[in-house]
Design a protein around this motif. Structure first.
Motif, PDB file in Angstrom:
ATOM      1  N   SER A 122       0.810  -1.227   0.000  1.00  0.00           N
ATOM      2  CA  SER A 122       0.000   0.000   0.000  1.00  0.00           C
ATOM      3  C   SER A 122       0.839   1.271   0.000  1.00  0.00           C
ATOM      4  O   SER A 122       0.298   2.369   0.016  1.00  0.00           O
ATOM      5  CB  SER A 122      -0.918   0.009   1.232  1.00  0.00           C
ATOM      6  N   ASN A 123       2.176   1.129   0.014  1.00  0.00           N
ATOM      7  CA  ASN A 123       3.090   2.284   0.003  1.00  0.00           C
ATOM      8  C   ASN A 123       2.918   3.181   1.231  1.00  0.00           C
ATOM      9  O   ASN A 123       2.973   4.403   1.126  1.00  0.00           O
ATOM     10  CB  ASN A 123       2.894   3.120  -1.271  1.00  0.00           C
ATOM     11  N   SER A 124       2.709   2.567   2.382  1.00  0.00           N
ATOM     12  CA  SER A 124       2.548   3.346   3.609  1.00  0.00           C
ATOM     13  C   SER A 124       3.823   3.267   4.455  1.00  0.00           C
ATOM     14  O   SER A 124       4.164   2.204   4.986  1.00  0.00           O
ATOM     15  CB  SER A 124       1.351   2.821   4.421  1.00  0.00           C
ATOM     16  N   GLU A 125       4.522   4.404   4.579  1.00  0.00           N
ATOM     17  CA  GLU A 125       5.726   4.451   5.411  1.00  0.00           C
ATOM     18  C   GLU A 125       5.375   4.204   6.881  1.00  0.00           C
ATOM     19  O   GLU A 125       6.118   3.553   7.613  1.00  0.00           O
ATOM     20  CB  GLU A 125       6.407   5.812   5.268  1.00  0.00           C
ATOM     21  N   ALA A 126       4.224   4.738   7.307  1.00  0.00           N
ATOM     22  CA  ALA A 126       3.818   4.588   8.709  1.00  0.00           C
ATOM     23  C   ALA A 126       3.554   3.125   9.045  1.00  0.00           C
ATOM     24  O   ALA A 126       3.973   2.628  10.099  1.00  0.00           O
ATOM     25  CB  ALA A 126       2.575   5.428   8.991  1.00  0.00           C
ATOM     26  N   LEU A 127       2.852   2.418   8.159  1.00  0.00           N
ATOM     27  CA  LEU A 127       2.535   1.019   8.439  1.00  0.00           C
ATOM     28  C   LEU A 127       3.787   0.153   8.369  1.00  0.00           C
ATOM     29  O   LEU A 127       3.939  -0.796   9.162  1.00  0.00           O
ATOM     30  CB  LEU A 127       1.484   0.501   7.457  1.00  0.00           C
ATOM     31  N   LYS A 128       4.701   0.458   7.461  1.00  0.00           N
ATOM     32  CA  LYS A 128       5.965  -0.281   7.414  1.00  0.00           C
ATOM     33  C   LYS A 128       6.755  -0.066   8.706  1.00  0.00           C
ATOM     34  O   LYS A 128       7.347  -1.008   9.255  1.00  0.00           O
ATOM     35  CB  LYS A 128       6.788   0.150   6.198  1.00  0.00           C
TER      36      LYS A 128
ATOM     37  N   GLU B 227       9.448  12.669  -1.279  1.00  0.00           N
ATOM     38  CA  GLU B 227       8.907  11.636  -2.159  1.00  0.00           C
ATOM     39  C   GLU B 227       7.672  11.018  -1.500  1.00  0.00           C
ATOM     40  O   GLU B 227       7.672   9.881  -1.038  1.00  0.00           O
ATOM     41  CB  GLU B 227       9.967  10.577  -2.434  1.00  0.00           C
ATOM     42  N   TYR B 228       6.619  11.818  -1.454  1.00  0.00           N
ATOM     43  CA  TYR B 228       5.405  11.374  -0.786  1.00  0.00           C
ATOM     44  C   TYR B 228       4.538  10.542  -1.724  1.00  0.00           C
ATOM     45  O   TYR B 228       4.432  10.833  -2.914  1.00  0.00           O
ATOM     46  CB  TYR B 228       4.591  12.574  -0.298  1.00  0.00           C
ATOM     47  N   VAL B 229       3.915   9.500  -1.169  1.00  0.00           N
ATOM     48  CA  VAL B 229       2.962   8.693  -1.927  1.00  0.00           C
ATOM     49  C   VAL B 229       1.678   8.598  -1.115  1.00  0.00           C
ATOM     50  O   VAL B 229       1.666   8.833   0.102  1.00  0.00           O
ATOM     51  CB  VAL B 229       3.506   7.273  -2.196  1.00  0.00           C
ATOM     52  N   GLN B 230       0.590   8.263  -1.792  1.00  0.00           N
ATOM     53  CA  GLN B 230      -0.700   8.126  -1.116  1.00  0.00           C
ATOM     54  C   GLN B 230      -0.967   6.648  -0.846  1.00  0.00           C
ATOM     55  O   GLN B 230      -1.211   5.884  -1.775  1.00  0.00           O
ATOM     56  CB  GLN B 230      -1.829   8.715  -1.965  1.00  0.00           C
ATOM     57  N   PRO B 231      -0.911   6.218   0.418  1.00  0.00           N
ATOM     58  CA  PRO B 231      -1.140   4.802   0.725  1.00  0.00           C
ATOM     59  C   PRO B 231      -2.601   4.413   0.507  1.00  0.00           C
ATOM     60  O   PRO B 231      -3.496   5.252   0.487  1.00  0.00           O
ATOM     61  CB  PRO B 231      -0.757   4.702   2.203  1.00  0.00           C
TER      62      PRO B 231
ATOM     63  N   VAL C 263      -4.837   8.014   7.208  1.00  0.00           N
ATOM     64  CA  VAL C 263      -6.062   8.762   6.881  1.00  0.00           C
ATOM     65  C   VAL C 263      -5.705  10.171   6.429  1.00  0.00           C
ATOM     66  O   VAL C 263      -6.285  10.702   5.473  1.00  0.00           O
ATOM     67  CB  VAL C 263      -7.006   8.803   8.109  1.00  0.00           C
ATOM     68  N   GLY C 264      -4.739  10.789   7.105  1.00  0.00           N
ATOM     69  CA  GLY C 264      -4.304  12.117   6.690  1.00  0.00           C
ATOM     70  C   GLY C 264      -3.741  12.124   5.293  1.00  0.00           C
ATOM     71  O   GLY C 264      -3.993  13.053   4.503  1.00  0.00           O
ATOM     72  N   ALA C 265      -2.986  11.081   4.960  1.00  0.00           N
ATOM     73  CA  ALA C 265      -2.442  10.984   3.597  1.00  0.00           C
ATOM     74  C   ALA C 265      -3.555  10.827   2.579  1.00  0.00           C
ATOM     75  O   ALA C 265      -3.461  11.342   1.451  1.00  0.00           O
ATOM     76  CB  ALA C 265      -1.466   9.804   3.511  1.00  0.00           C
ATOM     77  N   GLN C 266      -4.616  10.123   2.946  1.00  0.00           N
ATOM     78  CA  GLN C 266      -5.751   9.974   2.047  1.00  0.00           C
ATOM     79  C   GLN C 266      -6.477  11.298   1.826  1.00  0.00           C
ATOM     80  O   GLN C 266      -7.118  11.503   0.803  1.00  0.00           O
ATOM     81  CB  GLN C 266      -6.735   8.946   2.617  1.00  0.00           C
ATOM     82  N   LEU C 267      -6.358  12.192   2.805  1.00  0.00           N
ATOM     83  CA  LEU C 267      -6.991  13.507   2.702  1.00  0.00           C
ATOM     84  C   LEU C 267      -6.031  14.538   2.116  1.00  0.00           C
ATOM     85  O   LEU C 267      -6.111  15.728   2.424  1.00  0.00           O
ATOM     86  CB  LEU C 267      -7.479  13.948   4.089  1.00  0.00           C
TER      87      LEU C 267
ATOM     88  N   TRP D  60       2.333  14.202   3.423  1.00  0.00           N
ATOM     89  CA  TRP D  60       3.479  14.334   4.313  1.00  0.00           C
ATOM     90  C   TRP D  60       3.208  13.734   5.690  1.00  0.00           C
ATOM     91  O   TRP D  60       4.128  13.420   6.440  1.00  0.00           O
ATOM     92  CB  TRP D  60       3.837  15.811   4.484  1.00  0.00           C
ATOM     93  N   LEU D  61       1.892  13.550   6.033  1.00  0.00           N
ATOM     94  CA  LEU D  61       1.538  13.067   7.355  1.00  0.00           C
ATOM     95  C   LEU D  61       1.945  11.610   7.558  1.00  0.00           C
ATOM     96  O   LEU D  61       2.245  11.186   8.685  1.00  0.00           O
ATOM     97  CB  LEU D  61       0.027  13.219   7.583  1.00  0.00           C
ATOM     98  N   ASP D  62       2.003  10.836   6.481  1.00  0.00           N
ATOM     99  CA  ASP D  62       2.393   9.427   6.600  1.00  0.00           C
ATOM    100  C   ASP D  62       3.853   9.287   7.050  1.00  0.00           C
ATOM    101  O   ASP D  62       4.125   8.587   8.033  1.00  0.00           O
ATOM    102  CB  ASP D  62       2.157   8.706   5.267  1.00  0.00           C
ATOM    103  N   PRO D  63       4.827   9.928   6.389  1.00  0.00           N
ATOM    104  CA  PRO D  63       6.206   9.834   6.889  1.00  0.00           C
ATOM    105  C   PRO D  63       6.408  10.523   8.243  1.00  0.00           C
ATOM    106  O   PRO D  63       7.250  10.105   9.037  1.00  0.00           O
ATOM    107  CB  PRO D  63       7.041  10.502   5.793  1.00  0.00           C
TER     108      PRO D  63
END
Length: 292
Positions: free
Chosen positions: A31-37, A106-110, A166-170, A174-177
Motif C-alpha cells: 500500500s506504500n505506507s511508510e507509517a505502516l511499514k 517523495e510522498y505517496v498516497q497509501p 487517513v491524513g495521507a488519504q486527505l 506528508w503526514l504518513d512519513p
C-alpha cells in the motif's frame, strides 16, 4: 490465572508479533505506507525482544547453585536490557528512513487497506496488553511487566498509523512519513524506559518509599527498639531485604531470635519478601541491664 506462568505471556507476545509484523510489512509495502511499514518493523523488534524475555524467564527458573546462591532471577533483567538494545537499533533506523523521506519529499498516497490493518492491529494488541499486564501482576514478573508496557505503546503506535494514513488519504501525504517518524521516536522512548528500569535494578536500585514502609512496619513489632539500617534489592521478581534492628541488651538469644523471626514473617506474609536477612544489635540507649 493463578496457575499460569510468566513464560505463557512471552509465548503469547511472540505469536501475536509474528502475525502482526508479517501482515503490516506486507500491507505496508503493497500500500506504500511508510507509517505502516514502520509499525511492522516495530513489531519485528518486539519478536526479538519477546524471545529475549522468554529466554531470560526460562533461565531465571533455574535453581540456586554454588555460583549463584541467590538463584538466576536476574536473568530477567538482562533479557530486558537485550530487548531494549534491539528496540533502540530498529527505532533509530525507522527515524532515519522517515527523515530521508521527508527530506526528499517523495510522498505517496497509501491505500485504505493500510488503515484497516493498523486499526485491527490496535484492537488485537490491546487485548494482548491486558492479558500480559494481568499475568505480570499475578506472577510479579518485571520482565513481563516491561513487555506489557511495550504492548501499550504498540497500541498507540497503531492508532497513530491510522491517523497518518487517513491524513495521507486527505491529501496530506506528508503526514504518513511524519507518523513514521513519531513511531520511530516512540520505539526509542520505550527502549530507553525499559533500559533505565532494568539497569536501575541491576545496579541494586530499590524503591525508597517501599524501604520506608518496611521500616515503619518493623518498628511496630513488639521488642524492636529501632531499625538502624535497611537495604533492599531485586533478583528478578524476588525481593531481598537486609535489615539491622536494635533490641534490649538484656534479652536472651532465644527471645532476640524470636523477634527476628517475627520480622521475617511480617516481610514475607505482608509484602511477599522472599529473602529477609535480619541482623540484631543491642539498643545502646537502653541501660536497664546495667541498673541505670
Amino acid at each position: 490465572m493463578t496457575q499460569m506462568k510468566p513464560e505463557l505471556g512471552a509465548w503469547v507476545s511472540i505469536g501475536a508479533y509474528i502475525v502482526l509484523s508479517l501482515a503490516k510489512l506486507y500491507v505496508g509495502y503493497v500500500s506504500n505506507s511508510e507509517a505502516l511499514k514502520a509499525d511492522g518493523w516495530n513489531n519485528f523488534t518486539d519478536i526479538l525482544g519477546s524471545i529475549a524475555i522468554l529466554i531470560g524467564l526460562l533461565i531465571a527458573k533455574k535453581p540456586r547453585d554454588d555460583n549463584h546462591p541467590y538463584g538466576h532471577s536476574r536473568a530477567e533483567h538482562i533479557s530486558s536490557l537485550i530487548a531494549a538494545f534491539i528496540m533502540m537499533s530498529i527505532g533509530v533506523d525507522v527515524l532515519i528512513n522517515a527523515l530521508q523521506t521527508l527530506k526528499d519529499r517523495e510522498y505517496v498516497q497509501p491505500d485504505w487497506i493500510a488503515v484497516w490493518t493498523a486499526g485491527a492491529s490496535a484492537i488485537f494488541m490491546f487485548f494482548v496488553y491486558m492479558f500480559n499486564k494481568r499475568l505480570a501482576l499475578v506472577t510479579n514478573s518485571q520482565a513481563l511487566a516491561a513487555a506489557a508496557k511495550d504492548h501499550l505503546s504498540d497500541v498507540l503506535v497503531s492508532v497513530g498509523t491510522v491517523v497518518g494514513v487517513v491524513g495521507a488519504q486527505l491529501h496530506m501525504r506528508w503526514l504518513d512519513p511524519v507518523t513514521a517518524f513519531v513511531i520511530g521516536f516512540m520505539i526509542c522512548k520505550t527502549a530507553w524506559d525499559i533500559f533505565r528500569e532494568a539497569s536501575h535494578t541491576l545496579t541494586d536500585g530499590f524503591d525508597d518509599e517501599m524501604l520506608r514502609r518496611y521500616k515503619q512496619e518493623i518498628e511496630r513489632i513488639d521488642g524492636v527498639k529501632q531499625v538502624v539500617d535497611i537495604k533492599g534489592r531485586m533478583y528478578g521478581n524476588e525481593v531481598v531485604i537486609d535489615v539491622t534492628i536494635c533490641v534490649a541488651p538484656y534479652l536472651s538469644v532465644v527471645t532476640s531470635h524470636d523477634i527476628a523471626d517475627q520480622v521475617e514473617r511480617l516481610l514475607e506474609q505482608k509484602y511477599g519478601v522472599v529473602y529477609a536477612h535480619v541482623h540484631i544489635e543491642p539498643y545502646a540507649q537502653d541501660h536497664v541491664f546495667h541498673g541505670e
